[in-house]
Scaffold this active site. Structure first.
Site, short mmCIF file in Angstrom:
data_model
loop_
_atom_site.label_atom_id
_atom_site.label_comp_id
_atom_site.label_asym_id
_atom_site.label_seq_id
_atom_site.Cartn_x
_atom_site.Cartn_y
_atom_site.Cartn_z
N HIS A 17 0.82 -1.22 0.00
CA HIS A 17 0.00 0.00 0.00
C HIS A 17 0.85 1.27 0.00
O HIS A 17 0.32 2.37 0.03
CB HIS A 17 -0.91 -0.03 1.24
N LYS A 23 3.23 4.42 -1.15
CA LYS A 23 3.33 5.32 -2.31
C LYS A 23 4.64 6.10 -2.16
O LYS A 23 4.73 7.04 -1.37
CB LYS A 23 2.17 6.30 -2.40
N ASP A 83 16.85 9.87 -8.74
CA ASP A 83 18.29 10.09 -8.71
C ASP A 83 18.88 10.03 -7.30
O ASP A 83 19.97 10.54 -7.05
CB ASP A 83 18.67 11.42 -9.37
N HIS A 115 -9.32 10.94 1.49
CA HIS A 115 -8.38 9.83 1.33
C HIS A 115 -7.07 10.10 2.05
O HIS A 115 -6.15 9.29 2.02
CB HIS A 115 -8.11 9.59 -0.17
N LYS A 128 -4.06 10.86 4.90
CA LYS A 128 -3.53 10.21 6.10
C LYS A 128 -2.47 11.13 6.69
O LYS A 128 -1.26 10.92 6.53
CB LYS A 128 -2.90 8.85 5.76
N ASP A 153 0.74 19.56 18.72
CA ASP A 153 1.39 20.77 19.23
C ASP A 153 1.96 21.62 18.10
O ASP A 153 1.26 21.88 17.11
CB ASP A 153 2.44 20.39 20.28
#
Length: 419
Positions: free
Chosen positions: A113, A115, A120, A301, A303, A308
């Site tokens: 899952h 991404k 380089d 979608h 996350k 603080d």
């Protein structure tokens, strides 16, 4: 627990496909030496085709390119799409390419899952955005709200080494000694790709991953450490929210000691079960003083989270059983006041303009059934991470996509080109 704090990094928040795709495609097309890319979803729509073109542009100049897609999340790429990449020299790897049964995908669990993009060895992207047109506003009401970060600085070297190690690990026979060593040590990396990177900013950061062998709860543990240490505010925006008992308990405890705890959850979910599951927790959270906001402009979608004035995280990990107990995930955790302030201002604006605050009066009356249901659900969460861990784990297996095509597909495509 994996990850170590690394100083001297810079981070740029990228919101939705409108910011993320042009920047990633530009960096890939301009790559000089290497591109490593991992994604759960790659669809053959206008976004997938734009990614393909950027990869082809780099590959035709001799750039070494490895992309990894998940067998469950990206099941329908055409042979022509894959062949165009492989004939240009792009190595397309498929994570857990399981066959279908009566037309249904069978590889439901242990999904790749993450991404990640590394260009380089000097620039990296980590977040929750897949390569599909539903991350663009012009997709319509189902367009997703999501985030990623672009990073420069010494932490990129760690992301780079991790991505290289996953390619090597996925090619090893299960249980091999080399596979076991790779789980514990960085992948071999030749100069100049892995020379130390200079400082690019002031942010301390760490790269945290979740797997099903040695790092089963690392991302969740970093969340809980941040929640325990919060003194003023906690804001969590998470698409799929059904965390374990300990994380819920610490959110409630934080609210009770006076911390301003806010959750931004889905109000217009892409899957109805998401809202139902989160809603089962509302009574307990609101009773402790946690504030809940449902986002209604589009399916959420994202996350992301902050506490603080310094701590923030962006990544692929939801706070649900799949992400916390089964999937392979990756987050970056950032200690930087400027980034925390920027993310905080954005989330405050999101709550003000696009969310509805949920109050206890909005919930069903606390009937005996509701109380019993909440009791069982809340205490079920004491055990579910361990229960999900009983599901079969497997060594990550990567298969080159051109091997999955078979000679028949390749011959058919070549005949079509000739005609």
């Amino acid at each position: 627990m994996n990850g170590r704090w690394v100083a001297g990094n810079s981070f740029t928040l990228l919101e939705n496909g409108e910011a993320f795709f042009p920047r990633v495609f530009e960096c890939i097309a301009a790559a000089e030496r290497e591109v490593l890319l991992e994604t759960f979803i790659l669809f053959e729509d206008k976004v997938g085709q734009a990614l393909q073109e950027a990869l082809l542009t780099a590959a035709r100049r001799g750039v070494q390119i490895d992309i990894t897609i998940d067998g469950y999340g990206s099941p329908d790429l055409s042979p022509a799409f894959i062949l165009a990449l492989t004939q240009a020299g792009v190595r397309v790897h498929v994570f857990d390419p399981s066959p279908r049964l009566w037309g249904y995908r069978t590889n439901l669990f242990r999904r790749m899952h993450r991404k990640i993009v590394v260009v380089d060895g000097k620039r990296a992207f980590v977040g929750g955005i897949n390569y599909s047109a539903d991350h663009l506003a012009d997709f319509g009401p189902e367009a997703k709200q999501d985030y990623a970060v672009e990073m420069e600085g010494p932490l990129v070297a760690e992301v780079h080494q991790f991505a290289r190690a996953q390619l090597l690990l996925g090619q090893q026979p299960p249980g091999s000694r080399f596979a076991q060593l790779l789980k514990r040590r960085p992948a071999p990396c030749a100069a100049p790709a892995c020379t130390p990177l200079p400082a690019a900013g002031r942010a301390d950061a760490l790269f945290v991953t979740r797997d099903n062998v040695e790092h089963k709860s690392d991302i969740e543990r970093h969340y809980r450490i941040a929640i325990r240490g919060a003194r003023r505010r906690i804001i969590i925006a998470n698409a799929y929210f059904f965390p374990g008992y300990r994380l819920l308990r610490q959110l409630r405890q934080a609210a009770r000691r006076g911390v301003d705890v806010r959750l931004i959850l889905q109000g217009e979910p892409d899957m109805p079960i998401v809202k139902i599951a989160a809603g089962l927790l509302y009574h307990h959270l609101l009773a402790a003083g946690v504030k809940i906001y449902e986002y209604h402009d589009r399916p959420l979608h994202g996350k992301v989270a902050l506490t603080d004035d310094e701590w923030s995280t962006v990544g692929s990990s939801n706070l649900d059983p799949l992400s916390l107990s089964l999937n392979l995930e990756a987050n970056v955790i950032i200690k930087d006041r400027a980034f925390n302030q920027h993310l905080g201002e954005h989330l405050e604006q999101l709550m003000a303009d696009s969310c509805t605050q949920i109050n206890s009066s909005d919930l069903p009356q606390s009937s005996l059934w509701v109380k019993l249901r909440s009791f069982f659900v809340f205490h079920l969460l004491r055990r579910y991470p361990a229960w999900f861990g009983w599901l079969p784990a497997h060594t990550p297996r990567l298969t080159l996509a051109n091997k999955l095509l078979g000679d028949t597909h390749v011959d058919h495509i070549n005949e079509g080109k000739a005609s």
